[in-house]
Design an enzyme around this catalytic site. Structure first.
Site, PDB file in Angstrom:
ATOM      1  N   HIS A 174       0.812  -1.215   0.000  1.00 15.67           N
ATOM      2  CA  HIS A 174       0.000   0.000   0.000  1.00 15.67           C
ATOM      3  C   HIS A 174       0.845   1.263   0.000  1.00 15.67           C
ATOM      4  CE1 HIS A 174       0.303   0.863   4.413  1.00 15.67           C
ATOM      5  NE2 HIS A 174       0.340  -0.441   4.548  1.00 15.67           N
ATOM      6  N   ASP A 220      -0.184   4.444   1.001  1.00 16.33           N
ATOM      7  CA  ASP A 220      -0.424   5.461   2.032  1.00 16.33           C
ATOM      8  C   ASP A 220       0.353   5.145   3.303  1.00 16.33           C
ATOM      9  OD1 ASP A 220      -2.136   3.180   2.512  1.00 16.33           O
ATOM     10  OD2 ASP A 220      -3.223   4.381   3.982  1.00 16.33           O
ATOM     11  N   GLU A 233      -4.865   1.956   2.786  1.00 19.29           N
ATOM     12  CA  GLU A 233      -4.920   0.757   3.624  1.00 19.29           C
ATOM     13  C   GLU A 233      -5.073   1.129   5.086  1.00 19.29           C
ATOM     14  OE1 GLU A 233      -3.298  -2.546   6.152  1.00 19.29           O
ATOM     15  OE2 GLU A 233      -2.603  -0.468   6.007  1.00 19.29           O
ATOM     16  N   GLU A 234      -4.381   2.196   5.481  1.00 18.86           N
ATOM     17  CA  GLU A 234      -4.329   2.555   6.906  1.00 18.86           C
ATOM     18  C   GLU A 234      -5.666   3.040   7.449  1.00 18.86           C
ATOM     19  OE1 GLU A 234      -1.977   1.677   8.604  1.00 18.86           O
ATOM     20  OE2 GLU A 234      -0.111   1.740   7.465  1.00 18.86           O
ATOM     21  N   ASP A 258       3.529  -6.531   3.755  1.00 20.25           N
ATOM     22  CA  ASP A 258       3.134  -5.445   4.648  1.00 20.25           C
ATOM     23  C   ASP A 258       3.338  -5.827   6.115  1.00 20.25           C
ATOM     24  OD1 ASP A 258       2.048  -3.019   5.405  1.00 20.25           O
ATOM     25  OD2 ASP A 258      -0.029  -3.688   5.227  1.00 20.25           O
ATOM     26  N   HIS A 269       3.751   3.328  12.387  1.00 15.83           N
ATOM     27  CA  HIS A 269       2.753   4.362  12.738  1.00 15.83           C
ATOM     28  C   HIS A 269       3.267   5.393  13.733  1.00 15.83           C
ATOM     29  CE1 HIS A 269      -0.829   1.515  11.564  1.00 15.83           C
ATOM     30  NE2 HIS A 269       0.186   1.481  10.717  1.00 15.83           N
TER      31      HIS A 269
HETATM   32 ZN   LIG Z   1       0.877  -1.445   6.346  1.00 16.85          ZN
END
Ligand SMILES: [Zn+2]
Length: 406
Positions: free
Chosen positions: A80, A82, A175-176, A198, A381
Protein backbone atom coordinates in the site's frame (compact mmCIF):
# COMPACT_ATOMS: atom_id res chain seq x y z
CA UNK A 1 19.39 -6.67 -4.51
CA UNK A 2 19.32 -2.98 -3.81
CA UNK A 3 16.15 -1.47 -2.43
CA UNK A 4 17.46 1.55 -0.50
CA UNK A 5 17.50 4.04 -3.33
CA UNK A 6 13.93 3.18 -4.27
CA UNK A 7 12.82 3.28 -0.66
CA UNK A 8 14.30 6.75 -0.11
CA UNK A 9 12.56 8.01 -3.23
CA UNK A 10 9.16 6.71 -2.10
CA UNK A 11 9.34 8.07 1.43
CA UNK A 12 10.05 11.55 0.09
CA UNK A 13 6.40 11.85 -0.99
CA UNK A 14 3.86 12.56 1.74
CA UNK A 15 1.12 9.94 1.30
CA UNK A 16 -0.53 10.18 4.72
CA UNK A 17 -4.11 8.97 4.38
CA UNK A 18 -6.98 10.72 6.12
CA UNK A 19 -9.87 9.23 8.06
CA UNK A 20 -12.17 12.14 7.40
CA UNK A 21 -11.63 13.45 3.88
CA UNK A 22 -14.45 11.31 2.45
CA UNK A 23 -12.56 11.17 -0.87
CA UNK A 24 -11.09 8.21 -2.75
CA UNK A 25 -8.18 8.18 -2.40
CA UNK A 26 -8.38 10.08 0.85
CA UNK A 27 -5.42 12.37 0.04
CA UNK A 28 -3.85 13.64 -3.18
CA UNK A 29 -0.27 12.84 -2.18
CA UNK A 30 -1.02 9.21 -2.93
CA UNK A 31 -1.51 10.16 -6.61
CA UNK A 32 1.94 11.70 -6.67
CA UNK A 33 3.57 8.50 -5.49
CA UNK A 34 1.38 6.48 -7.86
CA UNK A 35 2.62 8.55 -10.80
CA UNK A 36 6.22 7.97 -9.79
CA UNK A 37 5.58 4.22 -9.60
CA UNK A 38 3.80 4.10 -12.96
CA UNK A 39 6.75 5.88 -14.62
CA UNK A 40 9.22 3.52 -13.01
CA UNK A 41 7.27 0.42 -14.03
CA UNK A 42 7.16 1.63 -17.64
CA UNK A 43 10.87 2.46 -17.55
CA UNK A 44 11.61 -1.03 -16.25
CA UNK A 45 10.08 -2.41 -19.41
CA UNK A 46 6.54 -3.36 -18.45
CA UNK A 47 4.56 -2.81 -21.66
CA UNK A 48 1.83 -0.18 -21.51
CA UNK A 49 -0.89 -2.76 -22.15
CA UNK A 50 0.19 -4.71 -19.07
CA UNK A 51 -0.03 -1.67 -16.85
CA UNK A 52 -3.29 -0.20 -15.66
CA UNK A 53 -3.52 2.89 -13.52
CA UNK A 54 -7.01 3.37 -12.12
CA UNK A 55 -6.76 7.14 -11.99
CA UNK A 56 -10.16 7.52 -10.44
CA UNK A 57 -9.37 5.52 -7.31
CA UNK A 58 -5.55 5.46 -7.41
CA UNK A 59 -4.82 1.74 -7.84
CA UNK A 60 -1.91 0.47 -9.93
CA UNK A 61 -2.03 -2.97 -11.56
CA UNK A 62 0.99 -4.27 -13.46
CA UNK A 63 1.79 -7.64 -14.95
CA UNK A 64 5.08 -9.28 -15.83
CA UNK A 65 4.03 -11.89 -18.36
CA UNK A 66 4.97 -15.52 -18.03
CA UNK A 67 8.12 -16.37 -19.97
CA UNK A 68 7.77 -20.14 -19.97
CA UNK A 69 5.70 -22.85 -21.62
CA UNK A 70 5.26 -24.46 -18.22
CA UNK A 71 1.87 -24.06 -16.62
CA UNK A 72 2.69 -21.99 -13.53
CA UNK A 73 0.32 -20.14 -11.21
CA UNK A 74 -0.18 -16.38 -11.51
CA UNK A 75 1.27 -14.96 -8.31
CA UNK A 76 0.43 -11.56 -6.96
CA UNK A 77 2.31 -9.11 -4.74
CA UNK A 78 0.55 -6.16 -3.13
CA UNK A 79 1.73 -3.17 -1.08
CA UNK A 80 0.00 0.00 0.00
CA UNK A 81 1.08 3.52 -0.86
CA UNK A 82 -0.42 5.46 2.03
CA UNK A 83 1.07 5.93 5.48
CA UNK A 84 -0.74 6.05 8.80
CA UNK A 85 -2.45 9.29 9.86
CA UNK A 86 -1.30 8.52 13.42
CA UNK A 87 1.97 10.37 12.79
CA UNK A 88 3.11 12.93 10.26
CA UNK A 89 4.49 11.62 6.98
CA UNK A 90 5.43 15.05 5.63
CA UNK A 91 9.07 15.97 4.98
CA UNK A 92 10.40 12.63 6.11
CA UNK A 93 14.16 12.92 6.61
CA UNK A 94 15.88 9.57 6.71
CA UNK A 95 18.67 9.03 9.19
CA UNK A 96 21.15 6.17 8.61
CA UNK A 97 22.80 4.07 11.30
CA UNK A 98 25.64 2.07 9.76
CA UNK A 99 27.03 -1.00 11.48
CA UNK A 100 24.62 -0.67 14.39
CA UNK A 101 26.29 -1.53 17.71
CA UNK A 102 23.23 -2.17 19.85
CA UNK A 103 23.25 1.14 21.70
CA UNK A 104 20.74 4.00 21.94
CA UNK A 105 20.06 5.79 18.67
CA UNK A 106 19.62 9.51 19.06
CA UNK A 107 17.22 10.90 16.49
CA UNK A 108 17.96 14.41 15.23
CA UNK A 109 14.90 15.81 17.00
CA UNK A 110 16.43 14.68 20.29
CA UNK A 111 14.27 11.63 21.05
CA UNK A 112 15.97 8.32 21.68
CA UNK A 113 15.32 5.02 19.93
CA UNK A 114 16.56 2.68 22.61
CA UNK A 115 16.89 -1.12 22.83
CA UNK A 116 15.72 -0.78 26.47
CA UNK A 117 12.29 0.11 25.13
CA UNK A 118 12.53 -1.68 21.77
CA UNK A 119 14.62 -4.81 22.43
CA UNK A 120 14.13 -6.07 18.84
CA UNK A 121 16.78 -3.51 17.89
CA UNK A 122 19.39 -5.91 19.23
CA UNK A 123 18.61 -8.31 16.39
CA UNK A 124 20.21 -5.79 14.07
CA UNK A 125 23.71 -5.50 15.53
CA UNK A 126 26.16 -4.99 12.68
CA UNK A 127 23.40 -4.07 10.25
CA UNK A 128 22.36 -0.78 8.64
CA UNK A 129 19.20 0.81 9.97
CA UNK A 130 17.14 3.67 8.60
CA UNK A 131 15.09 5.83 10.98
CA UNK A 132 13.30 9.15 10.58
CA UNK A 133 14.70 12.26 12.23
CA UNK A 134 12.24 11.73 15.09
CA UNK A 135 9.63 14.26 13.96
CA UNK A 136 7.76 12.01 11.51
CA UNK A 137 7.13 8.35 10.89
CA UNK A 138 9.50 6.73 8.40
CA UNK A 139 7.04 5.16 6.00
CA UNK A 140 8.55 1.65 5.91
CA UNK A 141 4.91 0.66 6.37
CA UNK A 142 4.51 0.07 3.54
CA UNK A 143 7.01 1.78 1.26
CA UNK A 144 9.54 -0.91 2.21
CA UNK A 145 7.03 -3.36 0.70
CA UNK A 146 6.75 -1.24 -2.44
CA UNK A 147 10.54 -0.97 -2.79
CA UNK A 148 10.93 -4.73 -2.41
CA UNK A 149 8.25 -5.51 -5.00
CA UNK A 150 9.79 -2.97 -7.40
CA UNK A 151 13.25 -4.47 -6.88
CA UNK A 152 11.81 -7.93 -7.59
CA UNK A 153 10.18 -6.63 -10.79
CA UNK A 154 13.42 -4.96 -11.84
CA UNK A 155 15.34 -8.16 -11.27
CA UNK A 156 12.91 -10.38 -13.20
CA UNK A 157 12.76 -7.98 -16.14
CA UNK A 158 16.55 -7.69 -16.27
CA UNK A 159 17.01 -11.45 -16.09
CA UNK A 160 14.58 -12.92 -18.63
CA UNK A 161 16.33 -16.29 -18.35
CA UNK A 162 14.71 -16.76 -14.92
CA UNK A 163 11.50 -18.65 -15.68
CA UNK A 164 8.28 -17.57 -14.05
CA UNK A 165 4.52 -17.55 -14.55
CA UNK A 166 2.50 -14.34 -14.70
CA UNK A 167 3.56 -12.02 -11.89
CA UNK A 168 0.85 -9.59 -10.86
CA UNK A 169 1.69 -6.44 -8.95
CA UNK A 170 -0.69 -4.00 -7.30
CA UNK A 171 -0.16 -0.84 -5.30
CA UNK A 172 -3.18 0.34 -3.37
CA UNK A 173 -4.24 3.49 -1.50
CA UNK A 174 -5.80 4.03 1.92
CA UNK A 175 -4.92 0.76 3.62
CA UNK A 176 -4.33 2.56 6.91
CA UNK A 177 -7.89 3.83 7.06
CA UNK A 178 -9.35 0.42 6.22
CA UNK A 179 -10.31 1.28 2.65
CA UNK A 180 -7.44 -0.32 0.78
CA UNK A 181 -9.54 -2.94 -0.98
CA UNK A 182 -12.70 -0.91 -1.52
CA UNK A 183 -12.09 -0.48 -5.25
CA UNK A 184 -9.62 -3.34 -5.73
CA UNK A 185 -10.42 -5.16 -8.96
CA UNK A 186 -9.54 -8.80 -8.26
CA UNK A 187 -10.35 -9.84 -11.82
CA UNK A 188 -8.17 -7.21 -13.42
CA UNK A 189 -5.35 -8.04 -11.01
CA UNK A 190 -5.44 -11.56 -12.45
CA UNK A 191 -3.55 -13.52 -9.78
CA UNK A 192 -4.48 -17.01 -8.59
CA UNK A 193 -3.25 -16.01 -5.16
CA UNK A 194 -1.20 -13.18 -3.70
CA UNK A 195 0.82 -11.88 -0.80
CA UNK A 196 0.53 -8.50 0.86
CA UNK A 197 4.12 -7.43 1.60
CA UNK A 198 3.13 -5.45 4.65
CA UNK A 199 4.41 -7.28 7.73
CA UNK A 200 7.20 -6.57 10.20
CA UNK A 201 10.53 -8.30 10.77
CA UNK A 202 12.06 -10.49 8.10
CA UNK A 203 10.66 -14.01 8.30
CA UNK A 204 7.18 -13.06 9.42
CA UNK A 205 4.28 -14.66 7.64
CA UNK A 206 0.64 -14.51 8.68
CA UNK A 207 -2.47 -16.20 7.44
CA UNK A 208 -4.63 -15.67 10.49
CA UNK A 209 -6.15 -12.39 11.60
CA UNK A 210 -8.99 -11.29 13.82
CA UNK A 211 -12.68 -11.53 13.09
CA UNK A 212 -13.79 -8.00 13.78
CA UNK A 213 -16.98 -6.17 14.62
CA UNK A 214 -17.91 -2.79 16.00
CA UNK A 215 -20.73 -2.21 18.45
CA UNK A 216 -22.64 0.99 19.01
CA UNK A 217 -24.65 1.20 22.20
CA UNK A 218 -27.25 3.92 22.71
CA UNK A 219 -28.67 4.42 26.16
CA UNK A 220 -31.62 6.55 27.17
CA UNK A 221 -32.03 7.20 30.89
CA UNK A 222 -34.61 9.09 32.90
CA UNK A 223 -33.54 12.51 34.16
CA UNK A 224 -35.21 13.87 37.27
CA UNK A 225 -34.15 16.71 39.59
CA UNK A 226 -31.56 15.07 41.86
CA UNK A 227 -33.42 16.31 44.93
CA UNK A 228 -36.48 14.31 43.94
CA UNK A 229 -34.72 11.47 42.19
CA UNK A 230 -35.38 8.65 44.65
CA UNK A 231 -36.76 5.61 42.81
CA UNK A 232 -37.26 7.71 39.69
CA UNK A 233 -33.95 8.75 38.19
CA UNK A 234 -32.14 6.32 35.89
CA UNK A 235 -28.78 7.74 34.89
CA UNK A 236 -27.68 6.80 31.37
CA UNK A 237 -23.98 7.25 32.17
CA UNK A 238 -24.28 4.96 35.17
CA UNK A 239 -25.94 2.34 32.99
CA UNK A 240 -23.03 2.69 30.57
CA UNK A 241 -20.61 2.04 33.43
CA UNK A 242 -22.61 -0.99 34.50
CA UNK A 243 -22.55 -2.43 30.99
CA UNK A 244 -18.81 -1.99 30.77
CA UNK A 245 -18.27 -3.60 34.16
CA UNK A 246 -20.02 -6.78 32.91
CA UNK A 247 -16.99 -7.44 30.69
CA UNK A 248 -14.41 -9.57 32.48
CA UNK A 249 -11.02 -7.90 32.93
CA UNK A 250 -9.46 -10.88 31.21
CA UNK A 251 -11.15 -9.93 27.94
CA UNK A 252 -9.64 -6.50 27.37
CA UNK A 253 -6.91 -5.55 24.87
CA UNK A 254 -4.48 -4.80 27.68
CA UNK A 255 -4.83 -8.28 29.20
CA UNK A 256 -4.83 -10.43 26.06
CA UNK A 257 -2.28 -11.64 23.52
CA UNK A 258 -1.70 -14.22 20.74
CA UNK A 259 -5.08 -15.72 19.85
CA UNK A 260 -7.06 -14.30 22.78
CA UNK A 261 -9.93 -12.07 21.72
CA UNK A 262 -11.26 -8.97 23.47
CA UNK A 263 -13.87 -6.28 23.88
CA UNK A 264 -12.43 -2.80 23.61
CA UNK A 265 -14.37 0.23 24.78
CA UNK A 266 -12.96 2.91 22.50
CA UNK A 267 -15.38 5.74 23.10
CA UNK A 268 -17.96 6.69 25.69
CA UNK A 269 -19.87 9.90 26.15
CA UNK A 270 -23.07 11.03 27.76
CA UNK A 271 -24.99 12.56 30.62
CA UNK A 272 -27.91 11.53 32.82
CA UNK A 273 -30.44 11.57 29.96
CA UNK A 274 -28.48 9.72 27.32
CA UNK A 275 -25.16 8.04 26.73
CA UNK A 276 -23.40 6.27 23.92
CA UNK A 277 -20.61 3.71 23.87
CA UNK A 278 -18.48 2.32 21.07
CA UNK A 279 -16.79 -1.03 21.29
CA UNK A 280 -14.71 -3.06 18.94
CA UNK A 281 -14.92 -6.83 19.31
CA UNK A 282 -12.10 -9.09 18.15
CA UNK A 283 -11.46 -12.82 18.13
CA UNK A 284 -9.55 -15.24 15.88
CA UNK A 285 -12.09 -17.99 16.51
CA UNK A 286 -15.36 -17.48 14.66
CA UNK A 287 -17.23 -19.36 17.37
CA UNK A 288 -15.85 -17.19 20.16
CA UNK A 289 -16.37 -14.10 18.04
CA UNK A 290 -20.07 -14.89 17.59
CA UNK A 291 -20.34 -15.67 21.30
CA UNK A 292 -18.76 -12.33 22.21
CA UNK A 293 -21.21 -10.42 20.02
CA UNK A 294 -24.16 -12.25 21.58
CA UNK A 295 -22.79 -11.73 25.04
CA UNK A 296 -22.45 -7.96 24.65
CA UNK A 297 -26.09 -7.85 23.55
CA UNK A 298 -27.05 -9.99 26.54
CA UNK A 299 -25.22 -7.66 28.94
CA UNK A 300 -27.21 -4.75 27.52
CA UNK A 301 -30.49 -6.62 27.80
CA UNK A 302 -29.77 -7.65 31.36
CA UNK A 303 -29.01 -4.10 32.50
CA UNK A 304 -32.03 -2.76 30.58
CA UNK A 305 -34.32 -5.31 32.24
CA UNK A 306 -33.37 -4.01 35.68
CA UNK A 307 -34.90 -0.56 35.07
CA UNK A 308 -38.31 0.09 33.57
CA UNK A 309 -37.70 3.68 32.51
CA UNK A 310 -34.60 3.21 30.37
CA UNK A 311 -33.92 2.13 26.85
CA UNK A 312 -30.73 0.46 25.63
CA UNK A 313 -29.99 -0.36 22.03
CA UNK A 314 -26.96 -2.35 20.93
CA UNK A 315 -26.16 -2.36 17.25
CA UNK A 316 -23.31 -4.62 16.10
CA UNK A 317 -21.75 -4.64 12.64
CA UNK A 318 -19.12 -7.01 11.29
CA UNK A 319 -16.02 -5.28 9.95
CA UNK A 320 -13.82 -8.08 8.59
CA UNK A 321 -13.17 -11.79 9.05
CA UNK A 322 -10.26 -14.11 9.70
CA UNK A 323 -8.66 -15.16 6.42
CA UNK A 324 -7.68 -18.48 8.00
CA UNK A 325 -10.81 -20.21 6.76
CA UNK A 326 -9.99 -19.11 3.19
CA UNK A 327 -6.42 -20.40 3.46
CA UNK A 328 -6.62 -23.51 5.62
CA UNK A 329 -6.61 -26.27 4.50
CA UNK A 330 -7.22 -25.86 0.75
CA UNK A 331 -4.79 -23.02 0.13
CA UNK A 332 -1.97 -23.88 2.50
CA UNK A 333 0.32 -24.30 -0.51
CA UNK A 334 0.47 -20.48 -0.63
CA UNK A 335 1.89 -20.34 2.88
CA UNK A 336 4.15 -23.35 2.25
CA UNK A 337 5.53 -21.69 -0.84
CA UNK A 338 6.61 -18.65 1.16
CA UNK A 339 8.02 -20.79 3.96
CA UNK A 340 10.13 -22.93 1.66
CA UNK A 341 11.37 -19.84 -0.19
CA UNK A 342 12.43 -18.42 3.18
CA UNK A 343 14.21 -21.62 4.17
CA UNK A 344 16.05 -21.72 0.85
CA UNK A 345 17.41 -18.26 1.64
CA UNK A 346 18.27 -19.05 5.28
CA UNK A 347 15.48 -16.86 6.59
CA UNK A 348 13.83 -18.32 9.66
CA UNK A 349 10.06 -18.38 9.04
CA UNK A 350 7.93 -17.02 11.86
CA UNK A 351 4.25 -17.78 11.51
CA UNK A 352 2.30 -15.24 13.55
CA UNK A 353 -1.42 -14.66 14.01
CA UNK A 354 -2.17 -11.00 13.27
CA UNK A 355 -3.93 -9.14 16.07
CA UNK A 356 -5.67 -6.91 13.60
CA UNK A 357 -6.83 -7.09 10.02
CA UNK A 358 -5.07 -6.83 6.68
CA UNK A 359 -6.06 -5.94 3.17
CA UNK A 360 -5.20 -9.55 2.41
CA UNK A 361 -7.99 -10.69 4.71
CA UNK A 362 -10.50 -8.60 2.77
CA UNK A 363 -9.10 -9.87 -0.53
CA UNK A 364 -9.24 -13.47 0.67
CA UNK A 365 -12.98 -13.00 1.11
CA UNK A 366 -13.20 -11.41 -2.36
CA UNK A 367 -11.81 -14.66 -3.78
CA UNK A 368 -8.08 -13.90 -3.78
CA UNK A 369 -6.36 -15.88 -1.01
CA UNK A 370 -3.72 -13.51 0.31
CA UNK A 371 -1.48 -14.08 3.35
CA UNK A 372 0.74 -11.29 4.62
CA UNK A 373 4.53 -11.44 4.60
CA UNK A 374 7.32 -9.35 6.09
CA UNK A 375 8.45 -5.98 4.75
CA UNK A 376 11.32 -5.59 7.25
CA UNK A 377 10.37 -2.63 9.44
CA UNK A 378 9.43 -2.09 13.10
CA UNK A 379 7.45 0.38 15.26
CA UNK A 380 5.00 1.30 12.53
CA UNK A 381 2.75 4.36 12.74
CA UNK A 382 5.06 6.42 14.94
CA UNK A 383 8.25 8.45 15.09
CA UNK A 384 10.32 5.44 16.25
CA UNK A 385 9.68 3.50 13.07
CA UNK A 386 12.80 1.99 11.52
CA UNK A 387 13.76 -0.49 8.85
CA UNK A 388 16.81 -2.66 8.28
CA UNK A 389 18.48 -2.22 4.90
CA UNK A 390 19.77 -5.80 4.76
CA UNK A 391 16.24 -7.08 5.51
CA UNK A 392 14.75 -5.07 2.66
CA UNK A 393 17.35 -6.37 0.21
CA UNK A 394 16.85 -9.94 1.36
CA UNK A 395 13.06 -9.67 1.20
CA UNK A 396 13.33 -8.51 -2.42
CA UNK A 397 15.30 -11.71 -3.02
CA UNK A 398 12.62 -13.64 -1.17
CA UNK A 399 9.94 -12.26 -3.47
CA UNK A 400 11.91 -13.35 -6.52
CA UNK A 401 12.20 -16.79 -4.98
CA UNK A 402 8.48 -16.99 -4.22
CA UNK A 403 7.71 -15.81 -7.75
CA UNK A 404 9.92 -18.40 -9.37
CA UNK A 405 10.24 -21.37 -7.04
CA UNK A 406 8.39 -23.89 -9.27
ZN1 LIG B 1 0.88 -1.44 6.35
Amino acid sequence: MNTTEKFLRYISTDTTSSEDSGEHPSTSGQFELAKVLVMELLKMGIPREDLFFDEEHCYIYAKIRSNTMLKLPSIGFIAHMDTSPEASGKDVRAQFVFDYEGDDIELKAGNILSPDVFPELLLYKGKTLITSDGTTLLGADDKAGIAEIMAMADHLLENPDIEHGDICIAFTPDEEIGEGTEFFDVERFGADFAYTVDGGAIGEISYENFNAASASIDIKGCNVHPGEAKDKMVSAIRLAMQIDSCIPDSERPETTCDREGFFHLCNMSGDVSSASMKYIIRDHSMEKFEEKKQRLKAYCERIASEYSSCHIECDIKDTYFNMYEKIYPDNMHIVDRAISAMKALDIEPQVLPIRGGTDGAMLSFKGLPCPNICAGGHNFHGVYEYVCVESMDKIAELLVRIATSD
